[in-house]
Motif scaffolding. Structure first.
Motif, PDB file in Angstrom:
ATOM      1  N   ARG A 159       0.888   6.968 -22.708  1.00 34.69           N
ATOM      2  CA  ARG A 159       1.888   5.915 -22.470  1.00 34.69           C
ATOM      3  C   ARG A 159       3.295   6.495 -22.500  1.00 34.69           C
ATOM      4  NH1 ARG A 159       0.130   0.462 -25.675  1.00 34.69           N
ATOM      5  NH2 ARG A 159       2.065  -0.279 -24.761  1.00 34.69           N
ATOM      6  N   GLN A 160       3.538   7.448 -23.390  1.00 38.70           N
ATOM      7  CA  GLN A 160       4.871   8.043 -23.471  1.00 38.70           C
ATOM      8  C   GLN A 160       5.173   8.849 -22.208  1.00 38.70           C
ATOM      9  OE1 GLN A 160       6.820   6.742 -25.194  1.00 38.70           O
ATOM     10  NE2 GLN A 160       7.864   7.918 -26.749  1.00 38.70           N
ATOM     11  N   ALA A 161       4.172   9.559 -21.700  1.00 42.74           N
ATOM     12  CA  ALA A 161       4.364  10.315 -20.464  1.00 42.74           C
ATOM     13  C   ALA A 161       4.690   9.366 -19.317  1.00 42.74           C
ATOM     14  CB  ALA A 161       3.112  11.124 -20.146  1.00 42.74           C
ATOM     15  N   LEU A 162       3.996   8.234 -19.277  1.00 49.10           N
ATOM     16  CA  LEU A 162       4.264   7.251 -18.223  1.00 49.10           C
ATOM     17  C   LEU A 162       5.653   6.637 -18.395  1.00 49.10           C
ATOM     18  CD1 LEU A 162       0.801   5.481 -17.915  1.00 49.10           C
ATOM     19  CD2 LEU A 162       1.974   6.770 -16.128  1.00 49.10           C
ATOM     20  N   THR A 163       6.051   6.375 -19.638  1.00 46.52           N
ATOM     21  CA  THR A 163       7.388   5.823 -19.881  1.00 46.52           C
ATOM     22  C   THR A 163       8.457   6.778 -19.348  1.00 46.52           C
ATOM     23  OG1 THR A 163       6.550   4.796 -21.892  1.00 46.52           O
ATOM     24  CG2 THR A 163       8.920   4.838 -21.612  1.00 46.52           C
ATOM     25  N   LEU A 164       8.236   8.065 -19.594  1.00 49.86           N
ATOM     26  CA  LEU A 164       9.181   9.074 -19.103  1.00 49.86           C
ATOM     27  C   LEU A 164       9.228   9.053 -17.577  1.00 49.86           C
ATOM     28  CD1 LEU A 164      10.995  11.519 -19.836  1.00 49.86           C
ATOM     29  CD2 LEU A 164       8.966  12.932 -19.536  1.00 49.86           C
ATOM     30  N   LEU A 165       8.045   8.992 -16.994  1.00 57.73           N
ATOM     31  CA  LEU A 165       7.959   8.934 -15.527  1.00 57.73           C
ATOM     32  C   LEU A 165       8.691   7.695 -15.001  1.00 57.73           C
ATOM     33  CD1 LEU A 165       6.499  10.190 -13.009  1.00 57.73           C
ATOM     34  CD2 LEU A 165       4.733   8.479 -13.362  1.00 57.73           C
ATOM     35  N   MET A 166       8.474   6.570 -15.690  1.00 59.91           N
ATOM     36  CA  MET A 166       9.088   5.312 -15.259  1.00 59.91           C
ATOM     37  C   MET A 166      10.606   5.353 -15.403  1.00 59.91           C
ATOM     38  SD  MET A 166       6.170   2.822 -16.849  1.00 59.91           S
ATOM     39  CE  MET A 166       7.221   1.414 -17.105  1.00 59.91           C
TER      40      MET A 166
ATOM     41  N   SER B 188       0.839  -1.208   0.000  1.00 62.93           N
ATOM     42  CA  SER B 188       0.000   0.000   0.000  1.00 62.93           C
ATOM     43  C   SER B 188       0.872   1.256   0.000  1.00 62.93           C
ATOM     44  CB  SER B 188      -0.964  -0.010   1.183  1.00 62.93           C
ATOM     45  OG  SER B 188      -0.282  -0.372   2.355  1.00 62.93           O
ATOM     46  N   ALA B 189       2.056   1.168   0.629  1.00 62.01           N
ATOM     47  CA  ALA B 189       2.962   2.321   0.612  1.00 62.01           C
ATOM     48  C   ALA B 189       3.424   2.617  -0.811  1.00 62.01           C
ATOM     49  CB  ALA B 189       4.172   2.047   1.505  1.00 62.01           C
ATOM     50  N   ALA B 190       3.788   1.551  -1.538  1.00 61.58           N
ATOM     51  CA  ALA B 190       4.243   1.735  -2.918  1.00 61.58           C
ATOM     52  C   ALA B 190       3.114   2.327  -3.758  1.00 61.58           C
ATOM     53  CB  ALA B 190       4.691   0.398  -3.503  1.00 61.58           C
ATOM     54  N   ALA B 191       1.911   1.779  -3.581  1.00 57.98           N
ATOM     55  CA  ALA B 191       0.775   2.250  -4.377  1.00 57.98           C
ATOM     56  C   ALA B 191       0.518   3.733  -4.121  1.00 57.98           C
ATOM     57  CB  ALA B 191      -0.462   1.424  -4.071  1.00 57.98           C
ATOM     58  N   ALA B 192       0.638   4.139  -2.859  1.00 59.61           N
ATOM     59  CA  ALA B 192       0.425   5.556  -2.531  1.00 59.61           C
ATOM     60  C   ALA B 192       1.479   6.420  -3.223  1.00 59.61           C
ATOM     61  CB  ALA B 192       0.482   5.750  -1.024  1.00 59.61           C
ATOM     62  N   GLY B 193       2.730   5.933  -3.220  1.00 58.09           N
ATOM     63  CA  GLY B 193       3.804   6.662  -3.897  1.00 58.09           C
ATOM     64  C   GLY B 193       3.529   6.798  -5.384  1.00 58.09           C
ATOM     65  N   PHE B 194       3.085   5.692  -6.005  1.00 54.84           N
ATOM     66  CA  PHE B 194       2.796   5.724  -7.445  1.00 54.84           C
ATOM     67  C   PHE B 194       1.680   6.716  -7.733  1.00 54.84           C
ATOM     68  CE2 PHE B 194       4.208   1.006  -7.633  1.00 54.84           C
ATOM     69  CZ  PHE B 194       5.523   1.410  -7.603  1.00 54.84           C
ATOM     70  N   TYR B 195       0.678   6.733  -6.844  1.00 58.10           N
ATOM     71  CA  TYR B 195      -0.450   7.642  -7.040  1.00 58.10           C
ATOM     72  C   TYR B 195       0.061   9.083  -7.130  1.00 58.10           C
ATOM     73  CZ  TYR B 195      -4.933   9.960  -6.248  1.00 58.10           C
ATOM     74  OH  TYR B 195      -6.037  10.754  -6.372  1.00 58.10           O
ATOM     75  N   GLU B 196       0.931   9.447  -6.184  1.00 60.41           N
ATOM     76  CA  GLU B 196       1.437  10.827  -6.174  1.00 60.41           C
ATOM     77  C   GLU B 196       2.241  11.132  -7.442  1.00 60.41           C
ATOM     78  OE1 GLU B 196       0.597  13.284  -4.323  1.00 60.41           O
ATOM     79  OE2 GLU B 196      -0.729  11.896  -3.253  1.00 60.41           O
ATOM     80  N   ARG B 197       3.106  10.177  -7.828  1.00 63.35           N
ATOM     81  CA  ARG B 197       3.947  10.420  -9.000  1.00 63.35           C
ATOM     82  C   ARG B 197       3.103  10.574 -10.262  1.00 63.35           C
ATOM     83  NH1 ARG B 197       9.578   9.764  -7.842  1.00 63.35           N
ATOM     84  NH2 ARG B 197       9.836  10.457  -9.991  1.00 63.35           N
ATOM     85  N   VAL B 198       2.107   9.694 -10.402  1.00 66.64           N
ATOM     86  CA  VAL B 198       1.274   9.756 -11.600  1.00 66.64           C
ATOM     87  C   VAL B 198       0.427  11.025 -11.593  1.00 66.64           C
ATOM     88  CG1 VAL B 198      -0.588   8.616 -12.870  1.00 66.64           C
ATOM     89  CG2 VAL B 198       1.253   7.263 -11.920  1.00 66.64           C
ATOM     90  N   LYS B 199       0.023  11.439 -10.404  1.00 62.64           N
ATOM     91  CA  LYS B 199      -0.776  12.649 -10.291  1.00 62.64           C
ATOM     92  C   LYS B 199       0.022  13.859 -10.787  1.00 62.64           C
ATOM     93  CE  LYS B 199      -3.952  14.846  -7.128  1.00 62.64           C
ATOM     94  NZ  LYS B 199      -4.247  15.149  -5.752  1.00 62.64           N
ATOM     95  N   SER B 200       1.340  13.821 -10.552  1.00 67.70           N
ATOM     96  CA  SER B 200       2.176  14.954 -10.943  1.00 67.70           C
ATOM     97  C   SER B 200       2.200  15.146 -12.459  1.00 67.70           C
ATOM     98  CB  SER B 200       3.599  14.773 -10.409  1.00 67.70           C
ATOM     99  OG  SER B 200       4.238  13.742 -11.128  1.00 67.70           O
ATOM    100  N   LEU B 201       1.731  14.142 -13.215  1.00 68.79           N
ATOM    101  CA  LEU B 201       1.680  14.292 -14.673  1.00 68.79           C
ATOM    102  C   LEU B 201       0.508  15.179 -15.097  1.00 68.79           C
ATOM    103  CD1 LEU B 201       2.228  10.640 -15.977  1.00 68.79           C
ATOM    104  CD2 LEU B 201       3.891  12.478 -15.914  1.00 68.79           C
ATOM    105  N   ASN B 202      -0.454  15.363 -14.186  1.00 72.11           N
ATOM    106  CA  ASN B 202      -1.649  16.157 -14.507  1.00 72.11           C
ATOM    107  C   ASN B 202      -2.405  15.639 -15.709  1.00 72.11           C
ATOM    108  OD1 ASN B 202      -1.725  18.123 -12.528  1.00 72.11           O
ATOM    109  ND2 ASN B 202      -0.030  19.229 -13.503  1.00 72.11           N
ATOM    110  N   MET B 203      -2.517  14.327 -15.799  1.00 70.48           N
ATOM    111  CA  MET B 203      -3.245  13.758 -16.934  1.00 70.48           C
ATOM    112  C   MET B 203      -4.462  12.978 -16.457  1.00 70.48           C
ATOM    113  SD  MET B 203      -0.250  12.369 -19.415  1.00 70.48           S
ATOM    114  CE  MET B 203       0.010  13.247 -20.944  1.00 70.48           C
TER     115      MET B 203
END
Ligand SMILES: Nc1ncnc2c1ncn2[C@@H]1O[C@H](COP(=O)(O)OP(=O)(O)OP(=O)(O)O)[C@@H](O)[C@H]1O
Ligand SMILES: [Mg+2]
Lengths: 314, 270
Positions: free
Chosen positions: B154-161, B121-136
């Protein structure tokens, strides 16, 4: 009733194979025919170890599975390190295993009369006699206690294997393995040792096939070098039927579906045989069935494509 | 920080398809720098990036990262230091896995993967914040398969990853070329902000003169597997898209002349 229980039991035992096929077919996208050799390897190793009376039934299952894992790993190494086409690597190992299995057993079949297997051990724990046919009445049907305990044990076995695989695929290693099958380029770029993932994935798949073979030999009371023949298509049929029964594609449900598919397919075959299907036709019908199941979704896609093209040109 | 010494690579040697994709590339990249790579189609830009990433073995040459020779290191091991985004928006993500699972694979780049759960759940919360920062708006779709997303998403997520664990080096191969202009601009803006935030050392291939001029502190131009231009500092700042077009025109003229020169030589000496 006894026939129905046996059908269930064999369906459950082979569902362990189906779960293994699910790994190669749905994670790595190829049908790994090593499974047929591994299933027979598991049966052979189990039969020889059981008749030698030097290991307990659990140890026997463990060693059989380990032998299958080695076979799967070999296919994986041939494919990843020596760049041999995956299907061909599977065929090579399967063919070699035929001779290996003959050597393991020393002959083409081994009978397990009055030997201690996991099934008889389970009966002993439940104080069910091997010699007297005790029965219980379940909702009006007379059920043989031995049949019931075997079905129960197979259910537990399938459940444990399915759950273990499910939990594994949710670990960090498990998602890396799935990513390897789904997009190798991406997995490599993110630091996944993709060769190792393929090798260990095939090892797990074939360990399950061998375990299934060991259980089958223990249950049927014999191992035969031919026992694996056509089993890959069986496993594929189970996976595909399961997917039709359960439309959801999440891993947990895919595993459950493979188990259900295996039981359901066994039932179908039992019914067909009951209504006079020639047993010689069974493999032909199974193969045609899997072929149809593979073709029909593709035809559906093509129709959609042509439809959309028509819309566009208009 | 990154040092390329005399890299050579010929594909399909000894066959009619023989291509000298790299012929003697040497380059030194400073930490925190942003290098833009330009060149015509087939000039060897992707090959150069792939050599650094380790997707093939070089014929000769040495690659050093932070003073360490990584020439023989397999791709998956180098990935511990290198984040990558590909030209094809479908190359960088696993389509049949969820957004969260994809991020989980990326979050273990450079770490040992074991039997702990991928999505605590900690990892999932972290991912939520990171993905949110994309504003998509993708943070509410973490459990959807990535295959259901658009190329730009998908390209935005690849960059994030690629940048989830700060990479020593970021390799971008025309990563906005396949996107529509609006989405491309958005992904480029994300790129710029993540590079600035983490002060990443970056290698970016592009065909856009405008991007080359606007971004980065160094421009190198590749032609037939060789570096033919290298602008940095004030020279780079002074460059205008028109100057770059000029350089491309010059290459075109060279290609026109080449066969002609050949004929003259043949006429005189054969
Ligand atoms: N794996 C490969 N096998 C054979 N030839 C290759 C391979 N990769 C690249 N090449 C060849 O090497 C040359 C350089 O290719 P590269 O992809 O690096 O060009 P590029 O500069 O990235 O071009 P573009 O702008 O079109 O992407 C090309 O002629 C290409 O055909
Ligand atoms: Mg390219």
């Amino acid at each position: 009733m006894s026939l129905l229980m046996a059908t269930f039991t064999i369906g459950l035992i082979l569902s362990v194979l189906a779960i293994g096929v699910l790994i190669s077919f749905r994670i790595f996208n190829f049908a790994d025919i090593t499974s047929e050799g591994s299933l027979a390897l598991g049966a052979s190793v189990a039969a020889v170890l059981i008749t030698s009376k030097s290991f307990g039934p659990f140890t026997v299952l463990f060693i059989s599975a380990a032998a299958g894992a080695a076979a799967g790993a070999l296919t994986g190494v041939l494919h990843t390190k020596f760049k041999i086409n995956a299907l061909l690597a599977g065929i090579l190992v399967m063919t070699a295993l035929y001779s290996v299995n003959l050597h393991v057993m020393g002959k083409s079949n081994v009978a397990l009369m009055n030997e201690e297997t996991i099934f008889t051990l389970f009966n002993k724990h439940l104080s069910i006699s091997e010699t007297v046919n005790e029965t219980v009445k379940i909702s009006g049907f007379l059920v043989n206690l031995k049949d019931l305990s075997s079905a129960l044990l197979s259910l537990v076995g399938a459940f444990v294997c399915g759950l273990a695989l499910y939990l594994f695929l949710k670990t960090k290693l498990g998602v890396a393995m799935r990513a390897t099958g789904d997009n190798t380029q991406m997995a490599s770029a993110l630091g996944v040792n993709t060769d190792l993932m393929v090798i260990s994935g095939l090892a797990i798949a074939n360990a399950l096939a061998a375990l299934s073979g060991a259980l089958l030999a223990s249950y049927q009371g014999f191992a035969d070098v031919q026992i694996g023949l056509g089993m890959l298509v069986w496993g594929l049929a189970s996976v595909i039927i399961g997917e039709t029964l359960v439309r959801d594609k999440s891993i947990g449900l895919a595993i459950t579906a493979a188990v259900m598919g295996s039981i359901f397919f066994r039932l179908l075959v039992a019914i067909a045989l009951r209504f006079g299907m020639n047993p010689n036709d069974m493999k032909l019908i199974t193969a045609v069935f899997v072929l149809m199941a593979l073709i029909i979704p593709e035809l559906g896609k093509k129709n959609k494509l042509t439809e959309s093209r028509i819309v566009k040109t208009n | 920080m990154l040092k390329l010494i005399n890299l050579y690579k010929t594909f399909n040697p000894g066959t009619p398809d023989e291509v000298r994709a790299l012929s003697g590339v040497s380059l030194s990249i400073a930490a925190g720098s942003f290098t833009v790579i330009l060149g015509t189609n087939g000039s060897g830009k992707s090959t150069l990036l792939n050599a650094v990433a380790g997707t093939f073995t070089l014929d000769s040459g040495v690659i050093e990262l932070d003073g360490r020779d990584i020439t023989g290191m397999p791709e998956y091991k180098r990935a511990a230091y290198i984040g990558r985004v590909f030209q094809n928006p479908f190359s960088g993500t696993a389509p049949n896995m969820t957004i969260a699972e994809n991020l989980s694979v990326a979050s273990m780049r450079g770490k040992t993967r074991g039997f702990s759960p991928a999505l605590s759940s900690a990892a999932a919360a972290g991912f939520y914040e990171r993905v949110k920062s994309l504003n998509m708006g993708l943070e509410d779709r973490l459990d959807n398969n990535i295959g259901s997303l658009s190329g730009g998403q998908r390209q935005a997520l690849t960059l994030l990853m690629a940048c989830l664990n700060k990479p020593r080096l970021l390799l971008l191969d025309e990563h906005t070329a396949a996107l529509d202009p609006k989405t491309g601009a958005k992904v480029l803006e994300l790129t710029r902000s993540v590079i600035e935030k983490d002060n990443l050392t970056t290698f970016m291939v592009t065909h856009s003169m405008q991007q080359a001029v606007n971004l980065g502190d160094r421009i190198i131009m590749v032609y037939k597997g060789k570096l033919i231009h290298d602008f940095s500092g004030a020279d780079k700042k002074a460059l205008k898209p028109r100057d770059l077009y000029e350089l491309f025109e010059e290459i075109k003229r060279r290609e026109l002349i080449d066969p002609g020169v050949c004929d003259i030589l043949k006429a005189n000496y054969v």
